[in-house]
Design a protein around this motif. Structure first.
Motif, short mmCIF file in Angstrom:
data_model
loop_
_atom_site.label_atom_id
_atom_site.label_comp_id
_atom_site.label_asym_id
_atom_site.label_seq_id
_atom_site.Cartn_x
_atom_site.Cartn_y
_atom_site.Cartn_z
N THR A 43 -12.78 -59.49 61.46
CA THR A 43 -11.76 -58.44 61.31
C THR A 43 -10.99 -58.20 62.60
O THR A 43 -10.46 -57.11 62.82
CB THR A 43 -12.42 -57.13 60.84
N THR B 55 -8.39 -49.49 61.53
CA THR B 55 -7.18 -50.22 61.19
C THR B 55 -5.97 -49.38 61.61
O THR B 55 -6.11 -48.25 62.08
CB THR B 55 -7.09 -50.48 59.68
N ASN C 159 -12.95 -55.70 55.52
CA ASN C 159 -12.35 -54.45 55.96
C ASN C 159 -12.99 -53.21 55.35
O ASN C 159 -12.76 -52.10 55.81
CB ASN C 159 -10.85 -54.43 55.65
N SER D 137 -7.23 -57.04 61.91
CA SER D 137 -7.01 -55.77 61.21
C SER D 137 -7.78 -54.62 61.84
O SER D 137 -7.36 -53.46 61.76
CB SER D 137 -7.42 -55.90 59.74
N ARG D 138 -8.90 -54.91 62.50
CA ARG D 138 -9.70 -53.90 63.19
C ARG D 138 -9.88 -54.34 64.64
O ARG D 138 -10.95 -54.78 65.03
CB ARG D 138 -11.05 -53.71 62.50
#
Length: 530
Positions: free
Chosen positions: A402, A31, A299, A405-406
Motif C-alpha cells: 500500500t 490515505t 487498503n 495509497s497509504r
C-alpha cells in the motif's frame, strides 16, 4: 456461568480489543481522504470550519465524491487531543469497541446462552478487518454500528420510535450506501424476522425509512453537482453510457413497438448494470473474501487476511448447518439484504459494504463455535489468535503493498516542507501523492489560502494554494534562477529529468518509499518556475 464470570470475560475481551486496536498505533497510514477527514476534524473542533473555510457545512469535499457529514463530525471529537494521530484515531477506536459491545448486547436477543454472547463479542473483537477500520477515519465502521443498533432497536420487546428515527437519520447522513440498504433492511426485519410487532407499527417504521430515504435523494439531486456525483460514483442508473450492437438493436425494436422511452432506457440500456452488479456481489460476499483476503489492494485490511481468520471457516459452516436445522435461518438473510441492493446499484461494488454485514456473519461463526466440542473450540481460538499475531508483528509486506495509497514515507517530506518556509517559494510535484494537499493540511501547520474560493458545495475540488507552497505540474515552465532567488523544490522523477536540463547538481536530499526506492528529490535555488 455466573454474572461475575461473565463480567470478567467481557472485560478481558474489551481489553483484548483495545490492545489489538492500539498495537502498532500508527498502522495503517492514512490515505488521501482519511488524512483530509483527520485535518478537517481538527479544524471543525478548533474553529468550527472545514478545510475549505466553510462554517459547519452539511456536505464535504473529497477527492472522488461528496462526503456526508456524520463521519467528519465524529472525527472532530478527537480534536481534544490536538492535531495528532491520537486525536485522529481515538474516535474510531472507540466506535470499534462500541461495535464489539453492541454485538454482545444483540447476541442476548438471539440466544439465552451466555457462552454464545461472549463468543460473538470475541469474534468481532478479533476480526482483522474490523480492527483495521477501527483505526482510520472512515464511514464503514460508523455505518456498521448504526445498522446493528437499528437491528437491536427493531427486535426489542418495546420499540422506541424516537431512537429508531434518530438512527435512521444518522445512517442517511453517514453513507449513500445506506440509502439503498435501509428500507429493505427494515422491511425484512419488521415483516419477516420479528414476530412481536403489530401491523400498524411495521407499516409506520417502514414508511418512515422510505420517506426519509426519498427526501435524502431529493435533497441530493438539488445540490449543483448531485446528479453528477451519483452518476460518476454511485447510482449508475443516472449514467447515460453509450450502448452498442445488440443493445442498440433491441432498443430500436422496442421503440418501433411503441415502448415508452423511459421504459426501454431502464430495461435495456441499464439492464447490464444489474448483471454486473450481481457478479460484483458474488465476488465480494464469498468465503475467499471473508476468510482469505478481504481487500485485494490491502487498503481495507491486513494483507492475506480475510474479514475473519481462516480457521473460522470451520465454525462458520457448523453455524450455517445449525441455524438451518434449528429453523433459525432468517438470520442468514442479513448479509444478502445488506449487500445485494448496493451491489445492484453500485457496479463499482467495494468491500466497504461487506463490512456492514460482518457482525451478522460473526453470529453465524459464534453459533458454530458454541456447537463445537471444547477441544475443537479451543484449537480454533488458538489458531485465530496465532494468525492475528503473526500478521500483526510482520507488517512490512502490507506497508509495501500500500506504499502509494497509504504512504508512510510522506511524513518526513512534509516535515521538511515545513522547515523550508524561509525560501521565497516551495514547490512540490503534483504527482508526489494522489492529492498532496490533504497531506500538507494534515502533516504540517500550514493552511490553504481561501480568498478566491466561493463554492457552496465544492465537488472534487483540489486545493493548490498554500501561500509559499505551490504545486508543480507538467504545464509549468522551468528556468534558471536569477541571483538572489531562493527556492526549494520537492520533485518526483518526472520533474527531476526536466530540472537536470537546467542544473545537474542541485539535489541536496533524496527520500525513499517503504520499499527503499527513491520517490522524491529535494532541490534548492538553482531552478525556478516562471
Amino acid at each position: 456461568m455466573s454474572n461475575n464470570t461473565t463480567s470478567r470475560r467481557v472485560f478481558l475481551i474489551v481489553a483484548l480489543a483495545l490492545f489489538l486496536r492500539t498495537f502498532n498505533f500508527s498502522f495503517p497510514a492514512f490515505t488521501t481522504d482519511e488524512a483530509r477527514i483527520a485535518s478537517r476534524g481538527y479544524e471543525l473542533y478548533t474553529k468550527g470550519v472545514d478545510e475549505l473555510g466553510r462554517k459547519l457545512p452539511f456536505l464535504f469535499n473529497s477527492l472522488n465524491d461528496y462526503q456526508l457529514p456524520v463521519t467528519s463530525y465524529i472525527s472532530a471529537l478527537g480534536g481534544i487531543f490536538g492535531k495528532s494521530e491520537l486525536g485522529a484515531r481515538t474516535p474510531f477506536i472507540l466506535i470499534g469497541l462500541i461495535l464489539m459491545l453492541l454485538t454482545y448486547k444483540v447476541a442476548t436477543l438471539l440466544s439465552r446462552e451466555k457462552s454464545f454472547h461472549i463468543l460473538s463479542a470475541f469474534i468481532v473483537a478479533t476480526s482483522p478487518v474490523l480492527i483495521f477500520v477501527s483505526k482510520i477515519p472512515n464511514e464503514s465502521i460508523v455505518a456498521a454500528v448504526l445498522f446493528l443498533f437499528l437491528f437491536y432497536l427493531l427486535n426489542r420487546d418495546k420499540l422506541n420510535i424516537s431512537y429508531i428515527l434518530l438512527t435512521i437519520i444518522l445512517l442517511i447522513l453517514t453513507s449513500k450506501s445506506s440509502w439503498f440498504i435501509l428500507t429493505p433492511f427494515i422491511i425484512y426485519t419488521v415483516f419477516i424476522y420479528s414476530n412481536n410487532l403489530s401491523m400498524k407499527v411495521k407499516l409506520k417504521v417502514s414508511l418512515i425509512s422510505f420517506i426519509l430515504t426519498i427526501l435524502a435523494f431529493a435533497f441530493f439531486l438539488q445540490v449543483p453537482q448531485g446528479t453528477r456525483s451519483l452518476s460518476e460514483n454511485n447510482l449508475s442508473l443516472f449514467s447515460n453510457l453509450a450502448t452498442k450492437n445488440g443493445i442498440d438493436w433491441i432498443r430500436g425494436q422496442g421503440l418501433e413497438s411503441g415502448w415508452p422511452p423511459i421504459l426501454e432506457r431502464i430495461l435495456i440500456s441499464k439492464a447490464h448494470f444489474f448483471l454486473i452488479g450481481i457478479l460484483h456481489w458474488l465476488s465480494n460476499i464469498q468465503p475467499a473474501v471473508l476468510f482469505g483476503q478481504f481487500s485485494k489492494d490491502g487498503n481495507l485490511g491486513f494483507f492475506g487476511l480475510g474479514a475473519f481468520p481462516k480457521v473460522t471457516i470451520i465454525p462458520a459452516l457448523m453455524g450455517l448447518i445449525f441455524l438451518i436445522k434449528e429453523r433459525k435461518s432468517k438470520l442468514l438473510a442479513y448479509p444478502v439484504i445488506i449487500t445485494l441492493p448496493a451491489a445492484l446499484i453500485y457496479p463499482q461494488f467495494s468491500p466497504q459494504v461487506v463490512i456492514l454485514t460482518l457482525p451478522f456473519i460473526a453470529y453465524v461463526i459464534a453459533f458454530g463455535l458454541f456447537q463445537a466440542q471444547k477441544m475443537l473450540r479451543s484449537l480454533i481460538i488458538f489458531f485465530m489468535i496465532l494468525e492475528l499475531l503473526i500478521n500483526f508483528f510482520f507488517l512490512s509486506s502490507q506497508i509495501n503493498i500500500t506504499s502509494e495509497s497509504r504512504p508512510y514515507w510522506i511524513k518526513p517530506i512534509m516535515q521538511d516542507v515545513s522547515k523550508t518556509l524561509d525560501a521565497d517559494q516551495v514547490f512540490i510535484s503534483d504527482n508526489i501523492a494522489q492529492d498532496p494537499a490533504s497531506f500538507i493540511e494534515w502533516l504540517t501547520p500550514l493552511q490553504p489560502q481561501m480568498s478566491s474560493l466561493n463554492l457552496s458545495y465544492p465537488y472534487k475540488f483540489r486545493q493548490t494554494n498554500f501561500g509559499k507552497i505551490k504545486f508543480l505540474g507538467l504545464s509549468d515552465n522551468l528556468r534558471a534562477c536569477k541571483l538572489g532567488e531562493k527556492n526549494a523544490l520537492f520533485v518526483t522523477k518526472r520533474d527531476l529529468e526536466r530540472m537536470r536540463k537546467i542544473s545537474a547538481n542541485n539535489v541536496v536530499r533524496t527520500y525513499l518509499d517503504n520499499r527503499g526506492l527513491v520517490v522524491v528529490y529535494l532541490m534548492k535555488e538553482e531552478v525556478c518556475i516562471n
